[in-house]
Design a protein around this motif. Structure first.
Motif, PDB file in Angstrom:
ATOM      1  N   LEU A  70      35.492  63.498 -13.996  1.00 36.37           N
ATOM      2  CA  LEU A  70      35.111  62.829 -15.236  1.00 36.37           C
ATOM      3  C   LEU A  70      33.880  61.967 -15.017  1.00 36.37           C
ATOM      4  N   ALA A  71      32.985  61.993 -15.969  1.00 40.92           N
ATOM      5  CA  ALA A  71      31.863  61.061 -15.984  1.00 40.92           C
ATOM      6  C   ALA A  71      32.260  59.893 -16.876  1.00 40.92           C
ATOM      7  N   GLY A  72      31.806  58.696 -16.518  1.00 41.71           N
ATOM      8  CA  GLY A  72      32.125  57.532 -17.321  1.00 41.71           C
ATOM      9  C   GLY A  72      31.083  56.441 -17.188  1.00 41.71           C
ATOM     10  N   VAL A  73      31.234  55.455 -18.054  1.00 39.85           N
ATOM     11  CA  VAL A  73      30.393  54.263 -18.030  1.00 39.85           C
ATOM     12  C   VAL A  73      31.321  53.072 -18.191  1.00 39.85           C
ATOM     13  N   GLN A  74      31.136  52.081 -17.341  1.00 39.83           N
ATOM     14  CA  GLN A  74      31.913  50.857 -17.455  1.00 39.83           C
ATOM     15  C   GLN A  74      30.941  49.681 -17.612  1.00 39.83           C
ATOM     16  N   PHE A  75      31.279  48.798 -18.541  1.00 37.76           N
ATOM     17  CA  PHE A  75      30.510  47.579 -18.747  1.00 37.76           C
ATOM     18  C   PHE A  75      31.338  46.409 -18.239  1.00 37.76           C
ATOM     19  N   VAL A  76      30.707  45.541 -17.461  1.00 33.49           N
ATOM     20  CA  VAL A  76      31.390  44.410 -16.843  1.00 33.49           C
ATOM     21  C   VAL A  76      30.627  43.133 -17.176  1.00 33.49           C
ATOM     22  N   GLU A  77      31.378  42.080 -17.484  1.00 26.48           N
ATOM     23  CA  GLU A  77      30.779  40.767 -17.706  1.00 26.48           C
ATOM     24  C   GLU A  77      31.426  39.772 -16.749  1.00 26.48           C
ATOM     25  N   VAL A  78      30.600  38.942 -16.140  1.00 30.66           N
ATOM     26  CA  VAL A  78      31.026  38.013 -15.107  1.00 30.66           C
ATOM     27  C   VAL A  78      30.760  36.584 -15.555  1.00 30.66           C
ATOM     28  N   ASP A  79      31.656  35.686 -15.183  1.00 30.26           N
ATOM     29  CA  ASP A  79      31.430  34.265 -15.410  1.00 30.26           C
ATOM     30  C   ASP A  79      32.100  33.494 -14.281  1.00 30.26           C
ATOM     31  N   ASN A  80      31.381  32.538 -13.730  1.00 29.61           N
ATOM     32  CA  ASN A  80      31.949  31.654 -12.720  1.00 29.61           C
ATOM     33  C   ASN A  80      32.507  32.425 -11.520  1.00 29.61           C
ATOM     34  N   GLY A  81      31.827  33.498 -11.101  1.00 34.24           N
ATOM     35  CA  GLY A  81      32.211  34.237  -9.907  1.00 34.24           C
ATOM     36  C   GLY A  81      33.375  35.184 -10.062  1.00 34.24           C
ATOM     37  N   ALA A  82      33.742  35.529 -11.297  1.00 31.94           N
ATOM     38  CA  ALA A  82      34.861  36.452 -11.533  1.00 31.94           C
ATOM     39  C   ALA A  82      34.557  37.315 -12.756  1.00 31.94           C
ATOM     40  N   ILE A  83      35.198  38.475 -12.796  1.00 34.27           N
ATOM     41  CA  ILE A  83      35.042  39.362 -13.952  1.00 34.27           C
ATOM     42  C   ILE A  83      35.881  38.799 -15.100  1.00 34.27           C
ATOM     43  N   ILE A  84      35.236  38.626 -16.251  1.00 34.92           N
ATOM     44  CA  ILE A  84      35.967  38.129 -17.423  1.00 34.92           C
ATOM     45  C   ILE A  84      36.213  39.241 -18.442  1.00 34.92           C
ATOM     46  N   SER A  85      35.410  40.305 -18.350  1.00 36.00           N
ATOM     47  CA  SER A  85      35.539  41.394 -19.311  1.00 36.00           C
ATOM     48  C   SER A  85      35.052  42.697 -18.682  1.00 36.00           C
TER      49      SER A  85
END
Length: 136
Positions: A102-117
């Protein structure tokens, strides 16, 4: 404090090492993961770890290859290819060694040294076609 790129790299290493506990440690206690194709949403590191554990059990040789990691400040977009073989039951799919790619795309958002989303997009139709097929 980890950079966005370091966190993303650590996330995919934990995925490939099949370490749901390590995946969970990368997320903030107040976080959200959405799996668009599966229609799943997890709102704690423990829920995220439980979801990925189920995947590792069904496809024990699962492997992510990152094609590109694009970072813009505290956000990243990752294109990947996921490969493996269905060796244990996965929802309605019965194991017969079916190959998965499978091909995919993941979006990640970071705050304060950790993944929040994190939000993961992949083709549910491709998964269904591949896991419904009878291996040769």
């Amino acid at each position: 404090m980890s950079s966005t790129r370091q966190l993303v790299t650590s996330l995919y290493k934990a995925y490939n090492d099949h370490r749901p506990d390590e995946v969970a440690k990368l997320y903030s206690p107040a976080c959200r993961h959405r799996d668009i194709a599966a229609g799943a949403e997890h709102e704690s590191p423990e829920q995220i770890a439980a979801g990925i554990t189920w995947l590792f059990e069904a496809l024990p040789d699962l492997h992510w290859t990152c094609d590109a990691i694009l970072v813009d400040g505290n956000r990243a977009a990752i294109t990947y290819e996921l490969t493996g073989h269905l060796l244990n039951r996965f929802g309605s799919y019965k194991p017969a060694g079916q190959s998965l790619r499978l091909a995919g795309v993941q979006f990640v958002e970071v705050d304060n040294g950790a993944i929040i989303s994190s939000t993961d997009y992949w083709d549910g139709g491709a998964l269904h076609r591949q896991l419904s097929a009878t291996p040769d």
